[in-house]
Design a protein around this motif. Sequence first.
Motif, PDB file in Angstrom:
ATOM      1  N   GLY A 177      33.226 104.662  28.615  1.00 46.61           N
ATOM      2  CA  GLY A 177      31.835 104.244  28.467  1.00 46.61           C
ATOM      3  C   GLY A 177      31.572 102.782  28.747  1.00 46.61           C
ATOM      4  O   GLY A 177      30.430 102.325  28.599  1.00 46.61           O
ATOM      5  N   GLN A 178      32.588 102.009  29.184  1.00 47.31           N
ATOM      6  CA  GLN A 178      32.371 100.594  29.471  1.00 47.31           C
ATOM      7  C   GLN A 178      31.698 100.417  30.829  1.00 47.31           C
ATOM      8  O   GLN A 178      32.033 101.117  31.801  1.00 47.31           O
ATOM      9  N   PRO A 179      30.736  99.483  30.944  1.00 49.04           N
ATOM     10  CA  PRO A 179      30.097  99.244  32.235  1.00 49.04           C
ATOM     11  C   PRO A 179      31.081  98.641  33.227  1.00 49.04           C
ATOM     12  O   PRO A 179      31.946  97.842  32.867  1.00 49.04           O
ATOM     13  N   GLN A 180      30.945  99.044  34.485  1.00 48.69           N
ATOM     14  CA  GLN A 180      31.811  98.553  35.553  1.00 48.69           C
ATOM     15  C   GLN A 180      30.979  98.280  36.797  1.00 48.69           C
ATOM     16  O   GLN A 180      29.911  98.857  36.984  1.00 48.69           O
ATOM     17  N   ILE A 181      31.506  97.396  37.641  1.00 49.54           N
ATOM     18  CA  ILE A 181      30.932  97.188  38.966  1.00 49.54           C
ATOM     19  C   ILE A 181      32.052  97.346  39.979  1.00 49.54           C
ATOM     20  O   ILE A 181      33.108  96.716  39.860  1.00 49.54           O
ATOM     21  N   THR A 193      37.411  96.840  41.169  1.00 45.61           N
ATOM     22  CA  THR A 193      36.605  97.284  40.042  1.00 45.61           C
ATOM     23  C   THR A 193      36.695  96.272  38.914  1.00 45.61           C
ATOM     24  O   THR A 193      37.796  95.933  38.474  1.00 45.61           O
ATOM     25  N   VAL A 194      35.547  95.790  38.466  1.00 44.15           N
ATOM     26  CA  VAL A 194      35.482  94.819  37.380  1.00 44.15           C
ATOM     27  C   VAL A 194      34.889  95.523  36.168  1.00 44.15           C
ATOM     28  O   VAL A 194      33.780  96.069  36.237  1.00 44.15           O
ATOM     29  N   THR A 195      35.633  95.538  35.058  1.00 44.39           N
ATOM     30  CA  THR A 195      35.162  96.150  33.818  1.00 44.39           C
ATOM     31  C   THR A 195      34.535  95.086  32.927  1.00 44.39           C
ATOM     32  O   THR A 195      35.117  94.028  32.702  1.00 44.39           O
ATOM     33  N   LEU A 196      33.342  95.378  32.402  1.00 45.34           N
ATOM     34  CA  LEU A 196      32.565  94.393  31.661  1.00 45.34           C
ATOM     35  C   LEU A 196      32.546  94.724  30.172  1.00 45.34           C
ATOM     36  O   LEU A 196      33.146  95.700  29.709  1.00 45.34           O
TER      37      LEU A 196
END
Length: 346
Positions: free
Chosen positions: A208-212, A262-265
């Motif tokens: 459920g963590q936002p990613q870009i 992929t960067v996890t925010l």
Amino acid sequence: MVSVVLRRVAAWMVLLAAATLVQGAVAGVGGAEPGRDGPSGEPKGVFSIRLLEAPLVRRDDPRAYTSIVDHLGPGTTIRRRVEVSNTTSRRLSIDLYAAAASIEKRTFAYATGRTPNELTEWISVDHPVLKLPPGSKKTARVTIGVPPTASRGERYGVLWAEVAGAGTGTAKVINRVGIRIYLDVGPGGEPPSAFEILSLTPARSPQGQPQIIAQLRNTGERALEMTGTLELADGPAGLQAAGPYPVPPGTSLLPGDTGGVTVTLDGRLPDGPWEARLRLRSGRVEHTATATITFPAAGVGKPVSVGTPRVAFSVVAAAVVAGLMLVFIVRRRAHAPGKRSNCLRE
């Protein structure tokens, strides 16, 4: 005379624009702890190896401080000094040797053991074995001699420092830490390094963590190792900014290859909309892209086309305006009656 000044103004504008795209950085050095394994085959701990020298022409290339990165013509020889440290409480016998590496599935892959390749046949070390007492360090010199008959192309390898751990026979635990080697061979100047950022895609991880997810393409002629940061701005409910979030290391792109990072925010971030600003770099090449994104409730959202950052555009625009003003002033002085120009002559 005016043409001379125009050329100088143009050169100044190019340098100023380039300065907005390139920044310096220095990466860290890894080590290994005898008897323990680390991730990705590169243990971390209490004996280490680091590069002591880098080419002067690469003083603005962060990779040159931690990896051997170079372009050589056939028949050329280079030498680099490395330092090996032992911060354990016991005496260590450390082997130094070169082994093969490759880029596979967008990852810099290490060959098993002492597997050779064409590049490793060109590499020698003046001290293949170092005996280091506790708390000591020693230097060694690595020589890379490219044969006159070497064909054009980029080769990959690793200079390893290795310690055999506990065990007997073939059951010994091997610990090693290394310096990557990126060596391009060919006549003339170095092939260009370049890439483009194609799109940014908002997503959520299975947790459920936002990613870009950034989609990239290597448009140059040398392999790339991507690093960078991601920042968010102009968020919902008056939120001004979030980040910077580091781009995870490990993405390697061969020339012509397309891949993603992929960067996890932070999981507490609201969905958006956000103004995402991604800055990516490989060696001396850096690009920044922006996009307005909104994170989906789950899964992967739609790719968003990227734009040029407003800050970078404003700096370049200011440089162009200043250059045009300078040209206008020079022309007026050059044509003013009864006055002599104070421009330098070539």
